[in-house]
Design a protein around this motif. Structure first.
Motif, mmCIF file in Angstrom:
data_model
loop_
_atom_site.group_PDB
_atom_site.id
_atom_site.type_symbol
_atom_site.label_atom_id
_atom_site.label_comp_id
_atom_site.label_asym_id
_atom_site.label_seq_id
_atom_site.Cartn_x
_atom_site.Cartn_y
_atom_site.Cartn_z
ATOM 1 N N ASN A 30 0.845 -1.197 0.000
ATOM 2 C CA ASN A 30 0.000 0.000 0.000
ATOM 3 C C ASN A 30 0.875 1.240 0.000
ATOM 4 O OD1 ASN A 30 -2.515 -1.366 0.159
ATOM 5 N ND2 ASN A 30 -2.180 -1.665 2.356
ATOM 6 N N ASN A 31 1.900 1.197 0.832
ATOM 7 C CA ASN A 31 2.823 2.313 0.899
ATOM 8 C C ASN A 31 4.153 1.848 1.452
ATOM 9 O OD1 ASN A 31 2.996 2.813 3.941
ATOM 10 N ND2 ASN A 31 0.786 2.986 3.619
ATOM 11 N N GLN A 33 7.455 3.427 3.825
ATOM 12 C CA GLN A 33 7.783 4.531 4.721
ATOM 13 C C GLN A 33 9.264 4.477 5.080
ATOM 14 O OE1 GLN A 33 4.891 4.779 7.977
ATOM 15 N NE2 GLN A 33 3.470 3.530 6.779
ATOM 16 N N TYR A 35 12.082 5.750 7.980
ATOM 17 C CA TYR A 35 12.231 6.206 9.355
ATOM 18 C C TYR A 35 13.706 6.420 9.666
ATOM 19 C CZ TYR A 35 7.403 4.756 10.318
ATOM 20 O OH TYR A 35 6.040 4.626 10.319
ATOM 21 N N LEU A 43 11.899 5.666 16.816
ATOM 22 C CA LEU A 43 11.941 5.985 15.389
ATOM 23 C C LEU A 43 11.238 7.300 15.093
ATOM 24 C CD1 LEU A 43 12.555 2.886 15.377
ATOM 25 C CD2 LEU A 43 11.480 2.851 13.129
ATOM 26 N N HIS A 45 9.462 9.317 12.011
ATOM 27 C CA HIS A 45 8.911 9.138 10.682
ATOM 28 C C HIS A 45 9.427 10.236 9.757
ATOM 29 C CE1 HIS A 45 5.732 9.492 7.550
ATOM 30 N NE2 HIS A 45 5.823 8.189 7.593
ATOM 31 N N LEU A 48 6.291 9.089 3.909
ATOM 32 C CA LEU A 48 5.451 7.980 3.449
ATOM 33 C C LEU A 48 5.173 8.200 1.978
ATOM 34 C CD1 LEU A 48 2.252 6.540 5.159
ATOM 35 C CD2 LEU A 48 2.225 7.171 2.741
ATOM 36 N N ASP A 92 4.166 -1.301 4.117
ATOM 37 C CA ASP A 92 2.815 -1.631 4.549
ATOM 38 C C ASP A 92 2.232 -2.475 3.423
ATOM 39 O OD1 ASP A 92 -0.182 0.367 5.296
ATOM 40 O OD2 ASP A 92 0.186 -1.783 5.304
ATOM 41 N N TRP A 97 -2.883 -5.157 6.674
ATOM 42 C CA TRP A 97 -3.730 -4.390 7.593
ATOM 43 C C TRP A 97 -2.925 -3.408 8.441
ATOM 44 C CZ3 TRP A 97 -8.816 -4.666 6.843
ATOM 45 C CH2 TRP A 97 -9.296 -5.781 6.138
ATOM 46 N N GLY A 98 -2.033 -2.701 7.806
ATOM 47 C CA GLY A 98 -1.307 -1.653 8.501
ATOM 48 C C GLY A 98 -0.046 -2.109 9.191
ATOM 49 N N PHE B 34 1.065 -1.159 17.877
ATOM 50 C CA PHE B 34 1.940 -2.262 17.501
ATOM 51 C C PHE B 34 3.115 -2.336 18.478
ATOM 52 C CE2 PHE B 34 -0.007 -3.025 13.385
ATOM 53 C CZ PHE B 34 -0.544 -1.786 13.044
ATOM 54 N N GLN B 97 -1.252 4.122 15.753
ATOM 55 C CA GLN B 97 -1.746 4.560 14.456
ATOM 56 C C GLN B 97 -3.097 5.223 14.624
ATOM 57 O OE1 GLN B 97 -1.151 2.125 10.684
ATOM 58 N NE2 GLN B 97 -3.256 1.651 11.235
ATOM 59 N N ALA B 101 -6.202 1.731 9.083
ATOM 60 C CA ALA B 101 -4.947 1.070 8.730
ATOM 61 C C ALA B 101 -4.371 1.678 7.457
ATOM 62 C CB ALA B 101 -5.204 -0.422 8.515
ATOM 63 N N GLY B 102 -3.061 1.676 7.392
ATOM 64 C CA GLY B 102 -2.391 2.147 6.190
ATOM 65 C C GLY B 102 -1.829 3.541 6.296
ATOM 66 N N GLY B 103 -2.010 4.177 7.413
ATOM 67 C CA GLY B 103 -1.475 5.517 7.572
ATOM 68 C C GLY B 103 -0.167 5.514 8.330
ATOM 69 N N THR B 104 0.243 6.707 8.675
ATOM 70 C CA THR B 104 1.507 6.865 9.394
ATOM 71 C C THR B 104 1.397 6.280 10.799
ATOM 72 O OG1 THR B 104 2.003 8.861 8.161
ATOM 73 C CG2 THR B 104 3.177 8.551 10.231
ATOM 74 N N GLN B 105 2.441 5.578 11.201
ATOM 75 C CA GLN B 105 2.529 5.126 12.577
ATOM 76 C C GLN B 105 3.488 6.038 13.314
ATOM 77 O OE1 GLN B 105 3.339 0.933 13.111
ATOM 78 N NE2 GLN B 105 2.047 0.366 11.371
ATOM 79 N N PHE B 107 5.928 6.370 16.602
ATOM 80 C CA PHE B 107 6.647 5.465 17.479
ATOM 81 C C PHE B 107 6.977 6.092 18.822
ATOM 82 C CE2 PHE B 107 7.738 1.659 15.042
ATOM 83 C CZ PHE B 107 7.246 2.019 13.801
ATOM 84 N N GLY B 108 6.932 5.252 19.834
ATOM 85 C CA GLY B 108 7.385 5.672 21.147
ATOM 86 C C GLY B 108 8.907 5.677 21.197
#
Lengths: 112, 116
Positions: A30-31, A33, A35, A43, A45, A48, A92, A97-98, B34, B97, B101-105, B107-108
């Motif tokens: 899907n995409n 990314q 980092y 991390l 970002h 994307l 992804d 599913w993400g 996640f 997120q 689903a499918g977008g930017t995640q 992170f900690g």
């Protein structure tokens, strides 16, 4: 399992030079990314890029995506010492599913 | 921007004890979080997907009874490493997120666990 393979594994350059790193993957996405990770930290970002995009810019960063070759590249122009970090690509997948699959990473060292 | 926190940032424990790590999204709601594990000089390996209000889904090879995940609210997920052993020593990172689903995640900062 890791989907992405990155090269080079390590890159050492001087300030002002450009840094290019590549990422290859195996399945449809899907995409993709990118980092950055400073040593011992979380991390950050960077960019994307979606599967229907071919190029994207953000400041000194340029990312390309070639879905026919299942590969992407990250270019950092006019590098600075503060760019020293590990860079990871993450995909992804179309059926994930993400969930992100990370590449092995490229360790970049920029010397003043 | 979206901020994710983790607590504690580092923990040292004795073998056989359990350790809980918290992951919070501070300024957004996250239906999905996640959990990743990262060994020194290696990449991130996805351990599990934490879904608010339902059971977590674990990646192949990750023991769900050893790594207990609870996603009790839209801003908090916890990972408990039960009966920790030295081989569990690692850097644990969560991501959150917002939205679908499918977008930017985001992170900690990670939690470094050392089991003696």
């Amino acid at each position: 399992s890791q989907q992405g393979e990155e090269d080079p594994q390590a890159l050492s350059i001087q300030e002002g030079e450009n840094a290019t790193m590549n990422c290859s993957y195996k399945t449809s996405i899907n995409n993709l990314q990118w980092y950055r990770q400073n040593s011992g930290r979380g991390l950050v970002h960077l960019i994307l890029i979606r599967s229907n995009e071919r190029e994207k810019h953000s400041g000194r960063l340029r990312v390309t995506l070639d879905t026919s070759k299942k590969s992407s590249s990250l270019l950092i122009t006019a590098s600075r010492a503060a760019d020293t970090a590990s860079y990871f690509c993450a995909t992804d997948g179309s059926d994930s599913w993400g969930k992100l699959q990370f590449g092995a990473g490229t360790q970049v060292v920029v010397t003043p | 921007g979206a901020v994710v926190s983790q607590h504690p940032s580092r923990v040292i424990c004795k073998s056989g004890t359990s350790v809980k790590i918290e992951c919070r999204s501070l300024d957004f709601q996250a239906t999905t979080m996640f959990w990743y594990r990262q060994f020194p000089k290696q990449s991130l390996m996805l351990m599990a997907t934490s879904n608010e209000g339902s059971k977590a889904t674990y990646e192949q090879g990750v023991e769900k009874d050893k790594f207990l995940i609870n996603h009790a609210s839209l801003t908090l997920s916890t990972l408990t490493v039960t009966s920790a052993h030295p081989e569990d020593s690692s850097f644990y990172i969560c991501s959150a997120q917002p939205g679908l689903a499918g977008g930017t995640q985001y992170f900690g900062p990670g939690t470094r666990l050392l089991v003696l």
